[in-house]
Design a protein around this motif. Structure first.
Motif, PDB file in Angstrom:
ATOM      1  N   MET A 109       4.548  -3.343 -64.346  1.00 45.22           N
ATOM      2  CA  MET A 109       4.597  -2.970 -62.927  1.00 45.22           C
ATOM      3  C   MET A 109       5.408  -4.007 -62.154  1.00 45.22           C
ATOM      4  SD  MET A 109       1.363  -2.196 -60.410  1.00 45.22           S
ATOM      5  CE  MET A 109       0.437  -1.413 -61.693  1.00 45.22           C
ATOM      6  N   THR A 110       6.337  -3.551 -61.342  1.00 45.87           N
ATOM      7  CA  THR A 110       7.153  -4.505 -60.585  1.00 45.87           C
ATOM      8  C   THR A 110       6.364  -5.021 -59.373  1.00 45.87           C
ATOM      9  OG1 THR A 110       8.145  -2.694 -59.305  1.00 45.87           O
ATOM     10  CG2 THR A 110       9.331  -3.418 -61.265  1.00 45.87           C
ATOM     11  N   PRO A 111       6.684  -6.254 -58.938  1.00 43.21           N
ATOM     12  CA  PRO A 111       5.889  -6.853 -57.844  1.00 43.21           C
ATOM     13  C   PRO A 111       6.047  -6.120 -56.512  1.00 43.21           C
ATOM     14  CG  PRO A 111       7.383  -8.472 -58.875  1.00 43.21           C
ATOM     15  CD  PRO A 111       7.729  -7.149 -59.444  1.00 43.21           C
ATOM     16  N   LEU A 112       4.952  -6.131 -55.755  1.00 45.25           N
ATOM     17  CA  LEU A 112       5.002  -5.740 -54.346  1.00 45.25           C
ATOM     18  C   LEU A 112       4.910  -7.055 -53.585  1.00 45.25           C
ATOM     19  CD1 LEU A 112       4.960  -3.269 -52.387  1.00 45.25           C
ATOM     20  CD2 LEU A 112       2.523  -3.672 -52.190  1.00 45.25           C
ATOM     21  N   GLN A 113       6.034  -7.473 -53.027  1.00 52.06           N
ATOM     22  CA  GLN A 113       6.154  -8.828 -52.502  1.00 52.06           C
ATOM     23  C   GLN A 113       6.025  -8.819 -50.984  1.00 52.06           C
ATOM     24  OE1 GLN A 113       9.843 -10.516 -53.909  1.00 52.06           O
ATOM     25  NE2 GLN A 113       9.688 -12.325 -52.598  1.00 52.06           N
ATOM     26  N   LYS A 114       5.054  -9.561 -50.473  1.00 56.37           N
ATOM     27  CA  LYS A 114       4.911  -9.652 -49.006  1.00 56.37           C
ATOM     28  C   LYS A 114       6.015 -10.544 -48.471  1.00 56.37           C
ATOM     29  CE  LYS A 114       2.121  -9.545 -45.202  1.00 56.37           C
ATOM     30  NZ  LYS A 114       1.755 -10.817 -44.565  1.00 56.37           N
ATOM     31  N   ILE A 115       6.664 -10.145 -47.402  1.00 56.25           N
ATOM     32  CA  ILE A 115       7.642 -11.035 -46.785  1.00 56.25           C
ATOM     33  C   ILE A 115       7.206 -11.364 -45.353  1.00 56.25           C
ATOM     34  CG2 ILE A 115       9.607 -10.380 -48.257  1.00 56.25           C
ATOM     35  CD1 ILE A 115      10.659  -8.668 -45.942  1.00 56.25           C
ATOM     36  N   ASN A 116       7.358 -12.625 -45.015  1.00 58.64           N
ATOM     37  CA  ASN A 116       6.924 -13.104 -43.707  1.00 58.64           C
ATOM     38  C   ASN A 116       8.118 -13.551 -42.887  1.00 58.64           C
ATOM     39  OD1 ASN A 116       4.047 -12.907 -44.321  1.00 58.64           O
ATOM     40  ND2 ASN A 116       4.488 -14.548 -45.781  1.00 58.64           N
ATOM     41  N   HIS A 117       8.073 -13.194 -41.611  1.00 60.51           N
ATOM     42  CA  HIS A 117       9.164 -13.588 -40.719  1.00 60.51           C
ATOM     43  C   HIS A 117       8.617 -13.589 -39.289  1.00 60.51           C
ATOM     44  CE1 HIS A 117      13.042 -13.470 -38.625  1.00 60.51           C
ATOM     45  NE2 HIS A 117      13.559 -13.922 -39.760  1.00 60.51           N
ATOM     46  N   PRO A 118       9.038 -14.534 -38.460  1.00 57.89           N
ATOM     47  CA  PRO A 118       8.545 -14.573 -37.066  1.00 57.89           C
ATOM     48  C   PRO A 118       8.738 -13.245 -36.340  1.00 57.89           C
ATOM     49  CG  PRO A 118       9.845 -16.542 -37.554  1.00 57.89           C
ATOM     50  CD  PRO A 118       9.914 -15.662 -38.772  1.00 57.89           C
ATOM     51  N   LEU A 119       9.802 -12.532 -36.656  1.00 56.27           N
ATOM     52  CA  LEU A 119      10.041 -11.230 -36.025  1.00 56.27           C
ATOM     53  C   LEU A 119       8.892 -10.258 -36.293  1.00 56.27           C
ATOM     54  CD1 LEU A 119      12.328  -9.545 -34.514  1.00 56.27           C
ATOM     55  CD2 LEU A 119      12.911  -8.694 -36.795  1.00 56.27           C
ATOM     56  N   PHE A 120       8.387 -10.292 -37.543  1.00 58.51           N
ATOM     57  CA  PHE A 120       7.303  -9.370 -37.901  1.00 58.51           C
ATOM     58  C   PHE A 120       6.011  -9.771 -37.180  1.00 58.51           C
ATOM     59  CE2 PHE A 120       9.568  -9.159 -42.290  1.00 58.51           C
ATOM     60  CZ  PHE A 120      10.595  -8.414 -41.717  1.00 58.51           C
ATOM     61  N   ASP A 121       5.791 -11.087 -37.006  1.00 56.53           N
ATOM     62  CA  ASP A 121       4.608 -11.552 -36.266  1.00 56.53           C
ATOM     63  C   ASP A 121       4.699 -11.115 -34.803  1.00 56.53           C
ATOM     64  OD1 ASP A 121       3.844 -12.757 -38.582  1.00 56.53           O
ATOM     65  OD2 ASP A 121       4.650 -14.729 -38.040  1.00 56.53           O
ATOM     66  N   GLN A 122       5.887 -11.282 -34.261  1.00 43.72           N
ATOM     67  CA  GLN A 122       6.102 -10.942 -32.854  1.00 43.72           C
ATOM     68  C   GLN A 122       5.731  -9.479 -32.581  1.00 43.72           C
ATOM     69  OE1 GLN A 122      10.196 -11.701 -31.695  1.00 43.72           O
ATOM     70  NE2 GLN A 122       9.954 -10.506 -29.803  1.00 43.72           N
ATOM     71  N   TYR A 123       6.114  -8.599 -33.481  1.00 41.50           N
ATOM     72  CA  TYR A 123       5.829  -7.162 -33.286  1.00 41.50           C
ATOM     73  C   TYR A 123       4.536  -6.718 -33.973  1.00 41.50           C
ATOM     74  CZ  TYR A 123      10.333  -6.680 -31.027  1.00 41.50           C
ATOM     75  OH  TYR A 123      11.373  -6.792 -30.149  1.00 41.50           O
ATOM     76  N   GLN A 124       3.835  -7.685 -34.569  1.00 37.17           N
ATOM     77  CA  GLN A 124       2.538  -7.428 -35.220  1.00 37.17           C
ATOM     78  C   GLN A 124       2.587  -6.302 -36.251  1.00 37.17           C
ATOM     79  OE1 GLN A 124      -0.932  -7.607 -32.689  1.00 37.17           O
ATOM     80  NE2 GLN A 124       0.235  -8.681 -31.111  1.00 37.17           N
ATOM     81  N   ILE A 125       3.513  -6.492 -37.164  1.00 35.83           N
ATOM     82  CA  ILE A 125       3.592  -5.565 -38.296  1.00 35.83           C
ATOM     83  C   ILE A 125       3.550  -6.389 -39.587  1.00 35.83           C
ATOM     84  CG2 ILE A 125       4.916  -3.793 -37.052  1.00 35.83           C
ATOM     85  CD1 ILE A 125       7.444  -4.924 -38.387  1.00 35.83           C
ATOM     86  N   LYS A 126       3.180  -5.730 -40.677  1.00 38.49           N
ATOM     87  CA  LYS A 126       3.185  -6.400 -41.978  1.00 38.49           C
ATOM     88  C   LYS A 126       4.191  -5.699 -42.879  1.00 38.49           C
ATOM     89  CE  LYS A 126      -1.272  -8.603 -42.137  1.00 38.49           C
ATOM     90  NZ  LYS A 126      -2.283  -8.010 -41.232  1.00 38.49           N
ATOM     91  N   VAL A 127       4.907  -6.508 -43.653  1.00 40.60           N
ATOM     92  CA  VAL A 127       6.021  -5.954 -44.427  1.00 40.60           C
ATOM     93  C   VAL A 127       5.975  -6.424 -45.878  1.00 40.60           C
ATOM     94  CG1 VAL A 127       8.538  -5.718 -44.553  1.00 40.60           C
ATOM     95  CG2 VAL A 127       7.436  -5.956 -42.313  1.00 40.60           C
TER      96      VAL A 127
END
Ligand SMILES: *Cc1c(COP(=O)(O)O)cnc(C)c1O
Length: 295
Positions: A1-19
């Motif tokens: 199974m290939t990884p599902l990798q969480k990515i973090n970025h200030p932009l995502f925090d600003q808009y309160q989404i998880k990616v």
């Protein structure tokens, strides 16, 4: 199974989404991403039918051509591709690295004029093909058929296993075969949407091809996001190069310029445009495509 990798970025925090990025570019050592899913069940079928050759169609930069060359060689099948553009016929120095690499793997080419290439799905052409190559298993351009669509079941199962409560899944679209497979097997719930990012200027006509593989109940499970930056297929702009560089630096994730970088660019623009509700849990599908673009 290939990884599902969480990515973090200030932009995502600003808009309160998880990616997260589903690293399906890592699904096969030589054939990356969606082209392997399209081929795998077709290979089983070709061997079952005792075929000795794979025949397919594509342009000089087709990732499907590259994938078929590798897959054929690994499975012990000879490969032959009909390539769009007869100007390449006696001019191997003008070949793309896709063609050069495929040829080194043993793939044979027949070059067709653009006009002849357009006739490739006609009954006349297909009948002649079957007469000329009785031992061949024929894969359509882009690799799409029922078995190709079925090949995405395992990827869909992976995604639902790794993250049950995703809200949006983005993927880049060429012919739409990958999108059809994911819609069919992900079986999205009411609050889940699959979003295709087109990579060519004209794409509305693909809806019919995609829904052809689906049942009417799932027609509403997906949509095309109108590109904010409308580009000719394959055009590589400074913005595309910039996002490739950023993903490499921030996340150490390689992107290809034709599909995955475009998807990321359109996704980031949607975030900045505040189009994604707070609390969204977004999966970006990395469909691969790096084989022709590594230096
Ligand atoms: C071919 C390809 C696509 C498009 O897939 P379709 O099934 O044709 O829509 C997307 N990403 C990559 C990397 C590809 O090689």
């Amino acid at each position: 199974m290939t990884p599902l990798q969480k990515i973090n970025h200030p932009l995502f925090d600003q808009y309160q989404i998880k990616v997260w990025i589903k690293r399906d570019d890592l699904n096969h050592p030589e054939i990356q991403g969606n082209k392997w899913h399209k081929l795998k069940l077709n290979l089983v079928e070709a061997l079952k039918q005792n075929k000795s050759t794979l025949i397919t169609f594509g342009g000089a930069y087709s990732n499907h051509i590259a994938a078929t060359a590798v897959a054929g060689k690994n499975a012990g099948l000879t490969t032959l591709s009909f390539i769009r553009g007869d100007e390449l016929e006696n001019n191997p120095t003008a070949w793309s690295s896709t063609l050069t690499t495929a040829h080194k793997l043993g793939m044979q080419f027949k070059f067709l004029s653009r006009e002849d290439y357009r006739q490739k799905n006609s009954l006349k052409f297909q009948n002649q093909l079957e007469l000329d190559y009785p031992n061949a298993y024929i894969l359509p351009e882009g690799g799409n058929n029922i078995l190709a669509v079925k090949g995405f079941r395992s990827l869909a199962d992976d995604i639902n296993y790794q993250h049950k409560s995703w809200s949006h899944l983005y993927l880049p679209v060429g012919t739409g075969g990958t999108l059809a497979g994911l819609v069919k097997y992900l079986n999205p719930k009411l609050n889940q949407k699959i979003i295709g990012i087109p990579t060519a200027k004209s794409y509305q006509y693909l809806t019919k091809n995609i829904n052809h593989y689906l049942t009417p109940q799932s027609y509403q499970d997906w949509y095309f996001q109108t590109p904010k930056i409308s580009l000719r297929y394959g055009k590589i702009t400074p913005k595309i190069q910039e996002i490739i560089e950023e993903f490499k630096q921030h996340f150490n994730i390689p992107l290809d310029p034709i599909y995955t970088a475009r998807m990321m660019l359109e996704f980031i623009l949607s975030v900045k445009n505040n189009e994604l509700p707070q609390g969204s849990k977004i999966i970006l599908l990395h469909t691969g495509g790096l084989q022709g673009h590594q230096t």
